[in-house]
Scaffold this active site. Structure first.
Site, PDB file in Angstrom:
ATOM      1  N   GLY A  22      10.709   8.578  -5.884  1.00 47.05           N
ATOM      2  CA  GLY A  22      10.229   7.189  -5.386  1.00 47.05           C
ATOM      3  C   GLY A  22       9.036   6.924  -6.336  1.00 47.05           C
ATOM      4  N   GLY A  26       6.690   9.877  -6.691  1.00 43.58           N
ATOM      5  CA  GLY A  26       7.287  10.987  -7.423  1.00 43.58           C
ATOM      6  C   GLY A  26       7.638  10.685  -8.782  1.00 43.58           C
ATOM      7  N   HIS A  28       9.851   1.679  10.565  1.00 40.30           N
ATOM      8  CA  HIS A  28       9.748   1.177   9.293  1.00 40.30           C
ATOM      9  C   HIS A  28       9.037   2.008   8.375  1.00 40.30           C
ATOM     10  CE1 HIS A  28       9.256  -1.700   6.138  1.00 40.30           C
ATOM     11  NE2 HIS A  28       8.059  -1.734   6.264  1.00 40.30           N
ATOM     12  N   ARG A  30       1.671  -6.398  13.279  1.00 34.12           N
ATOM     13  CA  ARG A  30       3.023  -5.856  13.352  1.00 34.12           C
ATOM     14  C   ARG A  30       3.304  -5.191  14.967  1.00 34.12           C
ATOM     15  NH1 ARG A  30       4.314  -3.353   7.598  1.00 34.12           N
ATOM     16  NH2 ARG A  30       4.687  -5.313   6.757  1.00 34.12           N
TER      17      ARG A  30
END
Lengths: 646, 249, 233
Positions: A51, A54, A410, A339
């Site tokens: 990702g 990485g 999430h 949130r």
């Protein structure tokens, strides 16, 4: 509670320099030992995960001249789940001249993390954020631009400055493709060896140092041993412990959990972020949840029927029988509350039986007023792609009928404990991105995940790992090294065991049930009684899993059930630790809400006197309680305050 | 809904493979196509038959992992990824044929899973801008005209799923290659390597045994991200320019 | 990027699929230009035998005295033959590549947007090649002569398309339709291969291809059908 864990010594981050906060990163880069370019060729680094954290690290370390071995479970490094991030990436560029600065981004992040992150780390993150944008633009990331050709910015997640850079609704994709291209360039140059469809299943620790991994080739089933002078885990978060989340189906905790079992501390596992605007579950078969950009709350109004069990068509419910509950409870912030508050409020009204849609798990997000006020074309221009996505998934037209939304897991702020150098409690094991715990405290601000992943991979790790590698190259190892042999044997034994149970429940059915337990008891609102029950039920279910799971096929082939089974087995163990962590933290902070700890208005109430620390958990041994190590948090620059959104 | 599925089953790369018919009952129209396959796989597992292997990951249409040919169309009847295709696009009693991407450059690994490593190798050949970490000038040092930035973005939205190859009668990977050439070629940062990039990427494309493009346009028609067909024209232009360029090497 | 190898990479790219189809595009454009001129010549039939025969005669005198008698025509023939050979060679190579690129076929296939014209490019091309051979033997070299040999091209043509030789006309008509279909996709494909396609122009390019293909088809059909139907004697 002491039956569930024991307490060990306090720990400290020994690597962060003291002194003025703005100079610490400079100081550390200066004090860290360097590796002569000619010697880098002799040093090898394993990086697991491709990702943002990485891929950027692999590209940078490869370019620097180290021998890098990169691993991902996907068929291509470009598919890592960073790709799904929509909103944007923060950077303290102050291109808008609106009063932003490194210090303000630092301040907002510490405050947003509800005073459970380290000042030194967060300040560095803000400093580095500026360079990330430069780097990405140079790589060809097509950020949104204005007519003058300069980069566009927007305000995101309720902050008052416009510091978010974005690429339509696909910022994560564009940043990841940038990092992926840089990585592939190094593959071509021969500095990075890419191993796709490989899953790390064990860490090899020799003489107290992380020296390699055991990976399974997911196509042939071969159990491979890979050695290096250092190991970096960039394997993302563990949100899939809830079964339903916005994570990709393959996201898992196995790499970090296996490292934890080998001695790496796991920090703050209970901090999970729940996002309020996801498309609700439509049935039992549901495999994943889809996020819709939070920006929808800018113009949409959230409501439920005033009366429980009101199942009329929403358009037929008159104004005075609707409860715009966020506007009612939080008159000044209204639908734009943070949130966690929006998520919890949605849960509360659904618990009261006023939820809408299948199973009563949803609230309306209504654009009727916005369409009246702005006109349909304006709404279409602003939100058209989100509305299309909603319609494709639900089959309902949001221009006509209010959308339904519900919170979903999430992001996970917790992760392996690391010091300022991003090194875990196992020397030679480094952890970057969502897989570590370091920068977001108890809650993450919008558009900060991408920032942290790239900061770690491009700029932090490549300037700290050298301090460790300067001590290398370490002793040459081969497959007969006892620790490596033992690790490979353990992996084989585990696979054999999973394949031999041949019970009568599928892996998914266990995973779903585990997810329900976690969502009900360790989700948006937690309490002592529920968490204790959860621990008990997780243990029972885990027991049943090992007695009754059915995994068909063999190891020596592409076997997706086997892959899932191994991941779910680790989720069981993590789930228990999450509950224990949530249980021991008898305060509410950020994404962790304990119903016993709230203000009169039902707001999260921190207990800084007791809990201003990082909870770093040491694996106590199979079947043994984990050991808690506290790392005290001190705030020199930002004053600790209770937040209020009234 | 009740659905009859004809699915390609192939045990491994060397197996010949065959179509197998399954019945899936109680399919909800709100299920995604992949969730319907999940239901099938749960059933198969309980019946003792190995589940159907298929690639998938994000299930929100962005990672590019999923993709099967459904009734002869890459990603099925809607212009989207397989994971975003829902069963409401089908009717009760339908028989649906499911096959893997078929191309020499995408060998089947198992059932519906193929190896798309050839795409990565095309990118390795030149699908990047050389910008070592830390060398970048300030992001605002080089303004980019909005129209160019937008076009670069349109091309950059490619998710590398391979539907273009699957749909192409020639099994050509030209839309994928062209999307990258266009993305980087539209930006000022991409100019220094522009000629070398297109030459090397096209050569790699051919080496991977993709077919040649004959401008039929099926690729762009099935592309879930709407990569425009004219990127291929831009690639051609760039390649012809590079082949006739007098730039010193 | 390893620029030291770029020279090698460039020469490799000269044989790439893109280079091959560019060769097809360039030769295709030459052939289309030829067809336009050819059609113009054909339409002279409506001006009577004298005009038609003069036209073919003049073709031989074109370029004189700089070129010898028939010189221009020979240059054109060489160029055309070379174009056809290159076109066919590149097509054959790409066809084979495409076949190799998909060793296992789909059980079910579906055309999403592709036209019948693009679908028939390859087999249509073979039909056209066969037709060209026949056509040259018939009307250029006077080797095959349904209806009787003659030194007047006009007479050869009128004789060849008489109703009793309906099969000649039929073959001719079928071939011209095949040419039309071939051009409908071919012109679009050539333009886009040579880099002319932009999203904003895609429609126009397709319209241009359709109009040229249709005009040539109609133009080439007018002559033989007029003979067969007795409009030209």
């Amino acid at each position: 509670m002491r039956d569930l864990y024991t307490e060990g010594d306090e720990i400290r981050d020994e690597k962060a320099p003291a002194g003025p906060i703005a100079e610490r990163w400079d100081k550390r880069r200066f004090s860290a030992k360097l590796v002569n370019p000619a010697n880098r060729r002799k040093l090898s680094v394993i990086i697991v995960g491709t990702g943002l954290a990485g891929a950027s690290a692999a590209a940078t370390l490869g370019e620097a001249g180290y021998q890098v071995k990169s691993f991902c479970y996907q068929d291509s490094p470009r598919r890592a789940h960073s790709i799904a991030a929509q909103g944007g990436i923060n950077a303290a560029k102050n291109y808008r001249n609106d009063g932003d600065s490194i210090y303000r981004l630092f301040y907002d992040t510490v405050k947003g993390g509800d005073f459970r992150s380290r000042e030194s780390n967060v300040y560095r993150l803000s400093q580095v954020s500026v360079e990330i944008i430069d780097q990405c633009v140079a790589q060809g990331v097509p950020f949104a631009r204005e007519y003058g050709g300069l980069l566009d910015n927007r305000s995101f997640g309720g902050v008052q400055v416009s510091r978010t850079f974005y690429a339509r609704g696909q910022t994560g994709q564009q940043l990841l493709i940038g990092a992926y291209q840089a990585l592939e360039r190094q593959v071509q140059a021969g500095t990075v060896e890419m191993n796709t469809r490989h899953e790390m299943l064990e860490l090899i620790v020799v003489d107290g140092r992380a020296r390699g991994i055991i990976a399974r080739d997911m196509v042939t089933g071969e159990i491979e041993t890979h050695f290096a002078d250092a190991v970096v885990l960039s394997t993302g978060g563990y949100g899939n412990v809830f079964y339903l989340s916005t994570n990709a189906m393959g996201c898992n905790v196995t790499a970090t959990w296996r490292a934890h079992r080998k001695g790496a501390y796991f920090a703050n596992p209970c901090y999970t972020q729940i996002h309020p605007t996801c498309i609700p579950v439509s049935g039992d078969y549901q495999s994943k949840l889809t996020l819709m950009s939070e920006s929808l709350r800018n113009d949409g109004r959230i409501w439920v029927p005033s009366r429980a069990g009101d199942s009329r068509d929403p358009r037929e419910i008159p104004e005075d029988e609707r409860d715009y509950y966020l506007e009612r409870i939080y008159p000044s912030f209204g639908n734009l509350v943070p949130r966690d508050i929006a998520s919890r409020a949605a849960k509360n009204v659904c618990d009261e039986g006023r939820g809408v849609g299948p199973g009563g798990l949803g609230v309306y997000l209504d654009f009727a007023d916005a369409i009246k006020r702005m006109g349909r074309p304006a709404v279409e221009a602003k939100y058209g792609n989100l509305f299309d996505m909603y319609q494709r998934i639900t089959g309902e037209n949001p221009y006509e009928v209010p959308m339904r939304i519900y919170p979903a897991v999430h992001y996970t702020m917790g992760g392996l404990w690391v010091d300022y150098d991003l090194q875990s409690s196992i020397p030679g094991l480094f952890v970057t991105g969502e897989a570590n715990f370091s920068d977001h405290g108890a809650n993450r601000l919008g558009a900060s995940a991408l920032m942290q992943g790239l900061a770690d991979g491009y700029f932090v790790l490549p300037n700290t790992i050298n301090d460790y590698l300067a001590g290398g190259p370490f002793e040459k190892l081969d497959e007969n090294t006892p620790e490596a042999k033992e690790a490979a044997e353990a992996v084989r034994a585990r696979i054999d065991r999973l394949l031999s149970v041949n019970g009568d429940r599928t892996v998914d059915s266990f995973h779903k049930e585990l997810g329900h337990i976690m969502w009900d008891y360790c989700g948006m609102e937690r309490n002592e009684e529920g968490l204790r029950k959860a621990v008990e039920r997780i243990r029972e279910l885990r027991e049943e899993f090992w007695q009754n799971v059915r995994v068909l096929g063999t190891n020596e082939e592409l076997n997706q059930s086997l892959e899932k089974a191994g991941r779910v087995a680790d989720f069981f163990e993590l789930a228990e630790l999450m509950c224990v962590d949530a249980l021991h933290r008898r305060e509410s902070c950020g994404g962790h809400f304990r119903s016993e700890s709230q203000t009169e208005d039902g707001e999260a109430l921190r207990h800084d006197d007791e809990f201003a620390y990082v909870a770093a958990w040491e694996f106590g041994g199979t079947g043994e309680p984990p050991v808690l190590h506290k790392e005290p948090l001190e705030y020199e620059y930002v004053e600790m305050k209770q937040r209020s959104y009234k | 809904m009740n659905i009859t599925l004809r699915v390609w089953r192939q045990k491994g790369p060397d197996d010949k493979g065959r179509m197998v018919t399954y019945k899936v009952e109680d399919v909800s129209p709100d299920m995604s196509f992949l969730e319907m396959l999940d239901v099938l796989n749960e059933k198969l597992t309980l019946e003792g038959e190995e589940p159907v292997a298929f690639d998938h990951d994000c299930r929100e249409g962005i990672c590019g992992a999923c993709g099967v040919v459904i009734d002869g169309e890459a990603h099925g009847p809607e212009t989207t990824t397989t994971c975003q295709l829902h069963m409401r696009s089908f009717s009760d009693g339908d028989t649906i044929t499911v096959e893997p991407w078929r191309a020499k450059a995408f060998p089947v690994i198992k059932d519906l899973v193929v190896d798309r490593g050839s795409f990565d190798r095309i990118v390795q050949a030149g699908g990047y801008i050389s910008a070592p970490t830390g060398t970048a000038p300030d992001a605002h040092a080089m303004p980019v005209p909005k129209a160019d930035a937008d076009r670069a973005f349109d091309a950059a939205t490619c998710i590398g799923c391979g539907a273009c190859v699957a749909a192409c009668p020639n099994a050509s990977g030209m839309l994928f290659t062209a999307a990258k050439v266009t993305h980087l070629g539209m930006l000022p940062q991409g100019q220094p390597e522009r000629e070398a990039r297109v030459v090397q990427m096209v050569n790699q494309h051919d080496e991977e045994d993709f077919g040649g493009c004959t401008n039929i346009g099926e690729c762009a028609a099935v592309c879930p991200k709407g990569i425009p067909l004219d990127t291929i024209s831009q690639l051609n232009r760039d390649l012809l320019g590079a082949l006739t360029s007098s730039r010193a090497e | 990027m390893a620029n030291s190898t770029l020279t090698k990479q460039r020469s490799e790219a000269l044989g790439s699929t893109v280079a091959l189809k560019s060769a097809m595009a360039v030769t295709g454009v030459i052939l289309v230009l030829f067809l336009i001129a050819h059609m113009y010549g054909n339409l002279n039939v409506f001006a009577g035998q004298q005009a038609f025969d003069d036209y073919s005669h003049h073709l031989r005198e074109l370029g004189e005295p700089m070129l010898p008698h028939g010189g221009f025509l020979w240059i054109m023939r060489v160029v055309l033959l070379a174009s056809v050979l290159v076109h066919a060679y590149a097509a054959a190579v790409l066809w084979r590549r495409a076949g190799r690129a998909r060793p296992v076929r789909y059980q079910v296939t579906k055309r999403v947007q592709r036209s019948y014209s693009s679908y028939t490019m390859r087999y249509g091309g073979i039909l056209i090649a066969l037709f060209v051979v026949f056509h040259v033997l018939h009307l250029t070299t006077n080797t095959i002569h349904p209806g009787g040999a003659s030194d007047s091209p006009y007479e050869r043509m009128v004789a060849g398309f008489q109703p009793e030789f309906w099969y000649v006309t039929l073959f001719y008509v079928a071939s011209v339709v095949a040419v039309g279909l071939h051009l409908r996709h071919g012109i679009w494909s050539a333009l886009t291969t040579l880099g002319a396609n932009r999203q904003s122009r895609q429609r126009s390019l397709n319209i241009i291809a359709t109009v040229i293909a249709a005009a040539l088809t109609v133009g080439f059909l007018l002559t033989p059908l007029s003979v067969t139907l007795g409009l030209v004697e």
